[in-house]
Scaffold this motif. Structure first.
Motif, PDB file in Angstrom:
ATOM      1  N   LYS A 221       5.661   3.671  -2.382  1.00  0.00           N
ATOM      2  CA  LYS A 221       4.997   4.926  -2.718  1.00  0.00           C
ATOM      3  C   LYS A 221       4.457   4.952  -4.140  1.00  0.00           C
ATOM      4  CE  LYS A 221       8.018   7.588   0.379  1.00  0.00           C
ATOM      5  NZ  LYS A 221       9.007   8.695   0.436  1.00  0.00           N
ATOM      6  N   ILE A 222       5.089   4.205  -5.048  1.00  0.00           N
ATOM      7  CA  ILE A 222       4.742   4.332  -6.465  1.00  0.00           C
ATOM      8  C   ILE A 222       3.330   3.861  -6.776  1.00  0.00           C
ATOM      9  CG2 ILE A 222       7.126   4.168  -7.249  1.00  0.00           C
ATOM     10  CD1 ILE A 222       6.614   1.228  -7.879  1.00  0.00           C
ATOM     11  N   PHE A 223       2.709   3.098  -5.861  1.00  0.00           N
ATOM     12  CA  PHE A 223       1.347   2.616  -6.104  1.00  0.00           C
ATOM     13  C   PHE A 223       0.294   3.578  -5.549  1.00  0.00           C
ATOM     14  CE2 PHE A 223       3.950  -1.304  -5.914  1.00  0.00           C
ATOM     15  CZ  PHE A 223       3.734  -1.745  -7.209  1.00  0.00           C
ATOM     16  N   GLY A 224       0.733   4.708  -5.014  1.00  0.00           N
ATOM     17  CA  GLY A 224      -0.204   5.694  -4.506  1.00  0.00           C
ATOM     18  C   GLY A 224      -0.805   6.528  -5.632  1.00  0.00           C
ATOM     19  N   LYS A 225      -1.980   7.054  -5.387  1.00  0.00           N
ATOM     20  CA  LYS A 225      -2.672   7.853  -6.396  1.00  0.00           C
ATOM     21  C   LYS A 225      -1.914   9.155  -6.647  1.00  0.00           C
ATOM     22  CE  LYS A 225      -7.309   9.483  -7.565  1.00  0.00           C
ATOM     23  NZ  LYS A 225      -8.697   9.679  -7.068  1.00  0.00           N
ATOM     24  N   PHE A 226      -1.700   9.471  -7.914  1.00  0.00           N
ATOM     25  CA  PHE A 226      -1.018  10.671  -8.396  1.00  0.00           C
ATOM     26  C   PHE A 226       0.478  10.671  -8.097  1.00  0.00           C
ATOM     27  CE2 PHE A 226      -5.282  12.748  -7.252  1.00  0.00           C
ATOM     28  CZ  PHE A 226      -5.814  12.448  -8.479  1.00  0.00           C
ATOM     29  N   TYR A 227       0.997   9.620  -7.447  1.00  0.00           N
ATOM     30  CA  TYR A 227       2.394   9.689  -7.022  1.00  0.00           C
ATOM     31  C   TYR A 227       3.328   9.446  -8.205  1.00  0.00           C
ATOM     32  CZ  TYR A 227       6.730   9.064  -4.522  1.00  0.00           C
ATOM     33  OH  TYR A 227       8.024   9.210  -4.089  1.00  0.00           O
ATOM     34  N   ARG A 228       4.285  10.340  -8.327  1.00  0.00           N
ATOM     35  CA  ARG A 228       5.373  10.177  -9.284  1.00  0.00           C
ATOM     36  C   ARG A 228       6.633  10.710  -8.631  1.00  0.00           C
ATOM     37  NH1 ARG A 228       4.965  12.539 -14.777  1.00  0.00           N
ATOM     38  NH2 ARG A 228       6.234  10.752 -15.367  1.00  0.00           N
ATOM     39  N   ALA A 229       7.706   9.975  -8.741  1.00  0.00           N
ATOM     40  CA  ALA A 229       8.959  10.399  -8.123  1.00  0.00           C
ATOM     41  C   ALA A 229       9.484  11.639  -8.818  1.00  0.00           C
ATOM     42  CB  ALA A 229       9.993   9.275  -8.201  1.00  0.00           C
ATOM     43  N   GLY A 230      10.018  12.566  -8.030  1.00  0.00           N
ATOM     44  CA  GLY A 230      10.578  13.780  -8.591  1.00  0.00           C
ATOM     45  C   GLY A 230       9.540  14.867  -8.760  1.00  0.00           C
ATOM     46  N   GLN A 231       9.943  15.965  -9.398  1.00  0.00           N
ATOM     47  CA  GLN A 231       9.071  17.108  -9.628  1.00  0.00           C
ATOM     48  C   GLN A 231       8.571  17.102 -11.068  1.00  0.00           C
ATOM     49  OE1 GLN A 231       7.955  19.322  -7.378  1.00  0.00           O
ATOM     50  NE2 GLN A 231       9.043  18.134  -5.819  1.00  0.00           N
TER      51      GLN A 231
ATOM     52  N   ILE B 207      -6.907  -2.608  -9.308  1.00  0.00           N
ATOM     53  CA  ILE B 207      -7.450  -3.720 -10.088  1.00  0.00           C
ATOM     54  C   ILE B 207      -7.005  -5.055  -9.499  1.00  0.00           C
ATOM     55  CG2 ILE B 207      -7.406  -4.846 -12.345  1.00  0.00           C
ATOM     56  CD1 ILE B 207      -7.137  -2.018 -13.563  1.00  0.00           C
ATOM     57  N   ALA B 208      -5.739  -5.129  -9.091  1.00  0.00           N
ATOM     58  CA  ALA B 208      -5.250  -6.369  -8.477  1.00  0.00           C
ATOM     59  C   ALA B 208      -6.014  -6.667  -7.189  1.00  0.00           C
ATOM     60  CB  ALA B 208      -3.753  -6.254  -8.203  1.00  0.00           C
ATOM     61  N   GLU B 209      -6.219  -5.654  -6.352  1.00  0.00           N
ATOM     62  CA  GLU B 209      -6.964  -5.855  -5.104  1.00  0.00           C
ATOM     63  C   GLU B 209      -8.393  -6.299  -5.378  1.00  0.00           C
ATOM     64  OE1 GLU B 209      -6.635  -2.168  -3.091  1.00  0.00           O
ATOM     65  OE2 GLU B 209      -4.607  -2.548  -2.326  1.00  0.00           O
ATOM     66  N   ASP B 210      -9.027  -5.711  -6.403  1.00  0.00           N
ATOM     67  CA  ASP B 210     -10.412  -6.076  -6.729  1.00  0.00           C
ATOM     68  C   ASP B 210     -10.511  -7.509  -7.249  1.00  0.00           C
ATOM     69  OD1 ASP B 210     -11.281  -3.623  -5.940  1.00  0.00           O
ATOM     70  OD2 ASP B 210     -11.420  -2.773  -7.951  1.00  0.00           O
ATOM     71  N   HIS B 211      -9.383  -8.068  -7.716  1.00  0.00           N
ATOM     72  CA  HIS B 211      -9.376  -9.451  -8.193  1.00  0.00           C
ATOM     73  C   HIS B 211      -8.680 -10.379  -7.188  1.00  0.00           C
ATOM     74  CE1 HIS B 211     -10.389  -7.427 -11.965  1.00  0.00           C
ATOM     75  NE2 HIS B 211     -10.791  -8.602 -12.422  1.00  0.00           N
ATOM     76  N   HIS B 212      -8.567  -9.906  -5.942  1.00  0.00           N
ATOM     77  CA  HIS B 212      -7.965 -10.703  -4.854  1.00  0.00           C
ATOM     78  C   HIS B 212      -6.548 -11.160  -5.222  1.00  0.00           C
ATOM     79  CE1 HIS B 212     -11.959 -10.684  -3.089  1.00  0.00           C
ATOM     80  NE2 HIS B 212     -12.446 -11.189  -4.207  1.00  0.00           N
ATOM     81  N   ALA B 213      -5.821 -10.267  -5.873  1.00  0.00           N
ATOM     82  CA  ALA B 213      -4.452 -10.556  -6.280  1.00  0.00           C
ATOM     83  C   ALA B 213      -3.498  -9.613  -5.564  1.00  0.00           C
ATOM     84  CB  ALA B 213      -4.301 -10.419  -7.792  1.00  0.00           C
ATOM     85  N   THR B 214      -2.234  -9.957  -5.575  1.00  0.00           N
ATOM     86  CA  THR B 214      -1.199  -9.117  -4.972  1.00  0.00           C
ATOM     87  C   THR B 214      -0.309  -8.559  -6.071  1.00  0.00           C
ATOM     88  OG1 THR B 214       0.279 -11.023  -4.653  1.00  0.00           O
ATOM     89  CG2 THR B 214      -1.187 -10.433  -2.826  1.00  0.00           C
ATOM     90  N   LEU B 215       0.140  -7.328  -5.883  1.00  0.00           N
ATOM     91  CA  LEU B 215       1.038  -6.668  -6.824  1.00  0.00           C
ATOM     92  C   LEU B 215       2.269  -6.198  -6.064  1.00  0.00           C
ATOM     93  CD1 LEU B 215       1.818  -5.334  -9.517  1.00  0.00           C
ATOM     94  CD2 LEU B 215       0.379  -3.385  -8.870  1.00  0.00           C
ATOM     95  N   LYS B 216       3.425  -6.599  -6.530  1.00  0.00           N
ATOM     96  CA  LYS B 216       4.667  -6.181  -5.880  1.00  0.00           C
ATOM     97  C   LYS B 216       5.713  -5.868  -6.943  1.00  0.00           C
ATOM     98  CE  LYS B 216       6.606 -10.845  -5.286  1.00  0.00           C
ATOM     99  NZ  LYS B 216       7.163 -11.816  -4.330  1.00  0.00           N
ATOM    100  N   VAL B 217       6.719  -5.099  -6.536  1.00  0.00           N
ATOM    101  CA  VAL B 217       7.812  -4.753  -7.430  1.00  0.00           C
ATOM    102  C   VAL B 217       9.118  -5.185  -6.791  1.00  0.00           C
ATOM    103  CG1 VAL B 217       7.907  -2.411  -6.456  1.00  0.00           C
ATOM    104  CG2 VAL B 217       8.952  -2.880  -8.682  1.00  0.00           C
ATOM    105  N   THR B 218       9.972  -5.795  -7.589  1.00  0.00           N
ATOM    106  CA  THR B 218      11.288  -6.237  -7.134  1.00  0.00           C
ATOM    107  C   THR B 218      12.332  -5.764  -8.142  1.00  0.00           C
ATOM    108  OG1 THR B 218      10.939  -8.376  -8.236  1.00  0.00           O
ATOM    109  CG2 THR B 218      10.431  -8.253  -5.886  1.00  0.00           C
TER     110      THR B 218
END
Length: 321
Positions: free
Chosen positions: A266-276, A295-306
């Motif tokens: 969810k954190i990569f969604g537009k305007f999304y921030r956890a909590g109120q 930006i990653a998608e436009d450069h054919h890259a992948t972005l992930k969080v671990t």
């Protein structure tokens, strides 16, 4: 509170109307089936038992009854399916619009806070410098604080502008660039602006790729800014860049509280921030990670969080040749 009550009332009305439509459909089926049985009874009453074709006609009447029942069931099932599919689609779309509206509301609250705070700090520092004769060290400290707040304003304005452009007709100027040099210069700037923070950098030289220098600079900046926001002051922020085969990996690791598994997508969604927004303490607008993903998608890259070990998060951008 008023909006939540209106939303609850709207949802209740929606389900009541849906239940009414389904009940009407069921009543339609029952009425047609009763009529079908009455017609069958009436046709049977018209038959004469002494008629040589009595059994054949009786069997034909029962088959006709079963055929009409099957037609009613088929038509009713199709109508019910269409109603349910339409109701689910409308319900999901309404919920999506409501979530988007709430996120936009949180975004406006965040932007208002993000704009007023640096403006107020900068104004106070400048007024203090004008009204009081301070020693050189205090002057430099207040000027540095004003510059940091100005950089925050610039960063916010750039994020909003680029977010709008990326959804429109942003013309990228991709060229061969050295990502290692770009990351090194950015890290030198962060070391100068935040000398009190703990930094580690492992930047392998010669990581070149085809990309937009402005967007890639924003990508690195947003990831590092995100780590600054969510890491404790005593925590270490690690920036790594290197090659793995034909791929180039950029990693930004922090030692914050980490991100729950249900929040990672969810954190990569537009305007999304956890909590109120009213109870959240960290700064931000919910655009930073969204821009990183775009930006990653436009450069054919992948972005992930671990998850980082023992605590924190690792954001990894992988560029493939």
């Amino acid at each position: 509170m008023f909006k939540k009550k209106r939303l609850a009332v709207a949802i209740i009305v929606f389900w009541i109307l849906l239940a009414y439509i389904v009940a009407e459909l069921a009543w339609w089926f029952i009425a047609l089936e009763i009529q079908n049985r009455q017609m069958t009874t009436y046709r049977i009453m018209l038959l004469r038992p002494e008629d040589p074709g009595y059994n054949t006609r009786l069997e034909a009447i029962h088959k006709d009854e079963m055929k009409k029942t099957a037609e009613f069931i088929g038509e009713g099932s199709i109508f019910l399916l269409l109603i349910l599919v339409g109701a689910i689609f409308v319900y999901r779309e309404v919920r999506r619009q409501i979530r988007l509206q709430l996120q936009q509301q949180n975004f406006m609250m965040a932007v208002t806070h993000e704009l007023k705070t640096p403006i107020a700090v900068t104004k106070l520092n400048l007024e203090t410098l004008l009204k009081h004769r301070l020693d050189e060290q205090k002057q430099q400290k207040m000027i540095q604080a004003a510059l940091q707040e100005t950089n925050r304003l610039d960063h916010l304005a750039t994020n909003i502008l680029v977010a709008s452009q990326l959804e429109g007709e942003y013309v990228q100027s991709k060229e061969s660039l050295d990502l290692s040099d770009l990351a090194t210069h950015l890290m030198q700037d962060y070391l100068h602006r935040f000398p009190e923070r703990h930094w580690e950098q492992h930047i392998e030289p010669g990581c070149t790729l085809l990309g937009d220098a402005v967007l890639l600079q924003m990508l690195v900046n947003n990831l590092v800014e995100n780590a600054l926001k969510y890491s404790p002051r005593e925590g270490t922020i690690t920036v790594s860049l290197g090659r793995k085969g034909r791929a180039i990996s950029l990693c930004v690791a922090d030692q914050g509280q980490g991100i729950p598994d249900e929040e990672k997508k969810k954190i990569f969604g537009k305007f999304y921030r956890a909590g109120q927004e009213t109870t959240r303490r960290t700064k931000g607008t919910g655009l930073g990670l969204y821009l990183c993903r775009k930006i990653a998608e436009d450069h054919h890259a992948t972005l992930k969080v671990t998850d980082n070990s023992p605590v924190g998060s690792i954001f990894t951008v992988t560029f493939t040749a």
